[in-house]
Design a protein around this motif. Sequence first.
Motif, PDB file in Angstrom:
ATOM      1  N   ARG A   1       0.757  -1.047   0.206  1.00  0.00           N
ATOM      2  CA  ARG A   1      -0.050   0.033  -0.029  1.00  0.00           C
ATOM      3  C   ARG A   1       0.944   1.291  -0.171  1.00  0.00           C
ATOM      4  O   ARG A   1       1.894   1.290   0.637  1.00  0.00           O
ATOM      5  CB  ARG A   1      -0.936  -0.061   1.336  1.00  0.00           C
ATOM      6  N   PRO A   2       0.403   2.322  -0.772  1.00  0.00           N
ATOM      7  CA  PRO A   2       1.054   3.552  -0.577  1.00  0.00           C
ATOM      8  C   PRO A   2       1.134   4.157   0.795  1.00  0.00           C
ATOM      9  O   PRO A   2       0.199   3.688   1.282  1.00  0.00           O
ATOM     10  CB  PRO A   2       0.521   4.569  -1.852  1.00  0.00           C
TER      11      PRO A   2
ATOM     12  N   ILE B   1       4.191  11.640  -3.685  1.00  0.00           N
ATOM     13  CA  ILE B   1       4.285  10.395  -3.040  1.00  0.00           C
ATOM     14  C   ILE B   1       3.812   9.007  -3.772  1.00  0.00           C
ATOM     15  O   ILE B   1       4.453   8.077  -3.768  1.00  0.00           O
ATOM     16  CB  ILE B   1       3.506  10.502  -1.728  1.00  0.00           C
ATOM     17  N   SER B   2       2.649   9.285  -4.406  1.00  0.00           N
ATOM     18  CA  SER B   2       2.140   8.285  -5.276  1.00  0.00           C
ATOM     19  C   SER B   2       2.931   7.886  -6.388  1.00  0.00           C
ATOM     20  O   SER B   2       3.312   6.654  -6.550  1.00  0.00           O
ATOM     21  CB  SER B   2       0.895   8.821  -6.015  1.00  0.00           C
ATOM     22  N   HIS B   3       4.037   8.950  -6.942  1.00  0.00           N
ATOM     23  CA  HIS B   3       4.743   8.487  -8.243  1.00  0.00           C
ATOM     24  C   HIS B   3       6.009   7.984  -7.609  1.00  0.00           C
ATOM     25  O   HIS B   3       6.724   6.952  -8.241  1.00  0.00           O
ATOM     26  CB  HIS B   3       5.038   9.863  -8.944  1.00  0.00           C
TER      27      HIS B   3
ATOM     28  N   ASN C   1       6.340   6.092  -4.611  1.00  0.00           N
ATOM     29  CA  ASN C   1       6.087   4.753  -4.500  1.00  0.00           C
ATOM     30  C   ASN C   1       5.993   3.721  -5.669  1.00  0.00           C
ATOM     31  O   ASN C   1       6.442   2.767  -5.590  1.00  0.00           O
ATOM     32  CB  ASN C   1       4.572   4.702  -3.914  1.00  0.00           C
ATOM     33  N   ILE C   2       5.287   4.343  -6.537  1.00  0.00           N
ATOM     34  CA  ILE C   2       4.896   3.231  -7.808  1.00  0.00           C
ATOM     35  C   ILE C   2       6.247   3.002  -8.655  1.00  0.00           C
ATOM     36  O   ILE C   2       6.667   2.047  -9.129  1.00  0.00           O
ATOM     37  CB  ILE C   2       4.040   3.811  -8.866  1.00  0.00           C
TER      38      ILE C   2
ATOM     39  N   GLN D   1       8.332   0.572  -6.659  1.00  0.00           N
ATOM     40  CA  GLN D   1       7.688  -0.748  -7.022  1.00  0.00           C
ATOM     41  C   GLN D   1       8.330  -1.536  -8.217  1.00  0.00           C
ATOM     42  O   GLN D   1       8.676  -2.631  -8.517  1.00  0.00           O
ATOM     43  CB  GLN D   1       6.426  -0.881  -6.942  1.00  0.00           C
TER      44      GLN D   1
ATOM     45  N   LEU E   1      11.357   9.458   0.587  1.00  0.00           N
ATOM     46  CA  LEU E   1      10.463   9.141   1.395  1.00  0.00           C
ATOM     47  C   LEU E   1      10.763   9.210   2.811  1.00  0.00           C
ATOM     48  O   LEU E   1      10.110   9.674   3.759  1.00  0.00           O
ATOM     49  CB  LEU E   1       9.800   7.844   0.894  1.00  0.00           C
TER      50      LEU E   1
ATOM     51  N   PRO F   1       8.497   1.184  -0.171  1.00  0.00           N
ATOM     52  CA  PRO F   1       8.127  -0.229  -0.373  1.00  0.00           C
ATOM     53  C   PRO F   1       9.371  -1.185  -0.173  1.00  0.00           C
ATOM     54  O   PRO F   1      10.298  -0.515  -0.589  1.00  0.00           O
ATOM     55  CB  PRO F   1       7.584  -0.250  -1.926  1.00  0.00           C
TER      56      PRO F   1
END
Length: 335
Positions: free
Chosen positions: A152-153, A187-189, A191-192, A195, A238, A246
């Motif tokens: 999960r982010p 944050i979303s970018h 995180n992805i 991953q 992060l 992650p």
Amino acid sequence: MAQTEHNIRLTSAEMANLWTSYISDSSFNCVFKHFLTKVEDKEIRPILEYGLKLTEKHLSTLKQILHHEDFPIPHGFTEEDVTPDAPRLFSDSFFLHYLSSMGRSGLLFNAVAISTAARSDVFDFYNECLASSAEVLKKSREVLLSKGLFIRPPYIPIPKEVEFIQSSDKFFGGFFIDKRPLTAMEISHLNINIQTNSIGKALIMGYSQVAKTDEIRKYFLRGKEISKKHIEIFSSILTKEDLPAPMTWDGDVMESKVAPFSEKLMMYQVVALCAAGLGNYGSAIASSPRHDLATNYGRLSAEIGKYGEEGARIIISNNWMEQPPIAIDRKALTT
């Protein structure tokens, strides 16, 4: 699927997408066939079977459309690119993360393809592909959640009220003034991209173990180090803001030294990951106003671009790269 009259020609965009889809689906067809000979988890197997059926269906439809236009069917990848009895190279959980990543990439590619399709048969095909990519992502997400493997982010507080930005310097800054907190989009970018780099690193790590050619093995090892560096950079951003990064999946690579796929297929997958990474970083730049983030993405994009070009040169030198559809050389016709 709607029938198309002969006088409705394929556009360059449709040609590009159909050609790319054939190469890509033929590669996934090989990958899923091998994964299915190794998978043991009863929840993961049905998703791999679903993915394999999709590639077979897509390849059949693509052949129909291309035959209709007297367009030569690409060679792509075949059973010659798979070693059925090769030992397991990746764990079942890696298969699941791979499926999730491919579903996500498929959504992005098919969304662009459907938006540029003029012919009804091409539009319908990519409309189906878009839905099936979403289904792969949904199925893999459900199993990842049930096994506690879904990453999960990070969570952040819900805003208490609507606010307007008061200072452009502070909002865009990031070098010589105090950095503002990361936005939800940034944050979303991050995180992805951690991953996707983690998936790429694990894949390349495995391929570096089984590559037969010294040049290709060294290329994979360099790719592993690039992925590692990018993961560390994004993770440090992060963690400096007390947000979790992650995990990686290095432990999902087994000890085998026997290649499950041809070097041609392994090289194609790695170069395709570079192209996908460039697209991800481009989207991240557009959604990351903070200067230090945009600069990092720009610098790291250049590194990925150079690495991907080196890979393409290796593929071409081995006579493995098919030429995509190209425009007429008008100058050559007048000399």
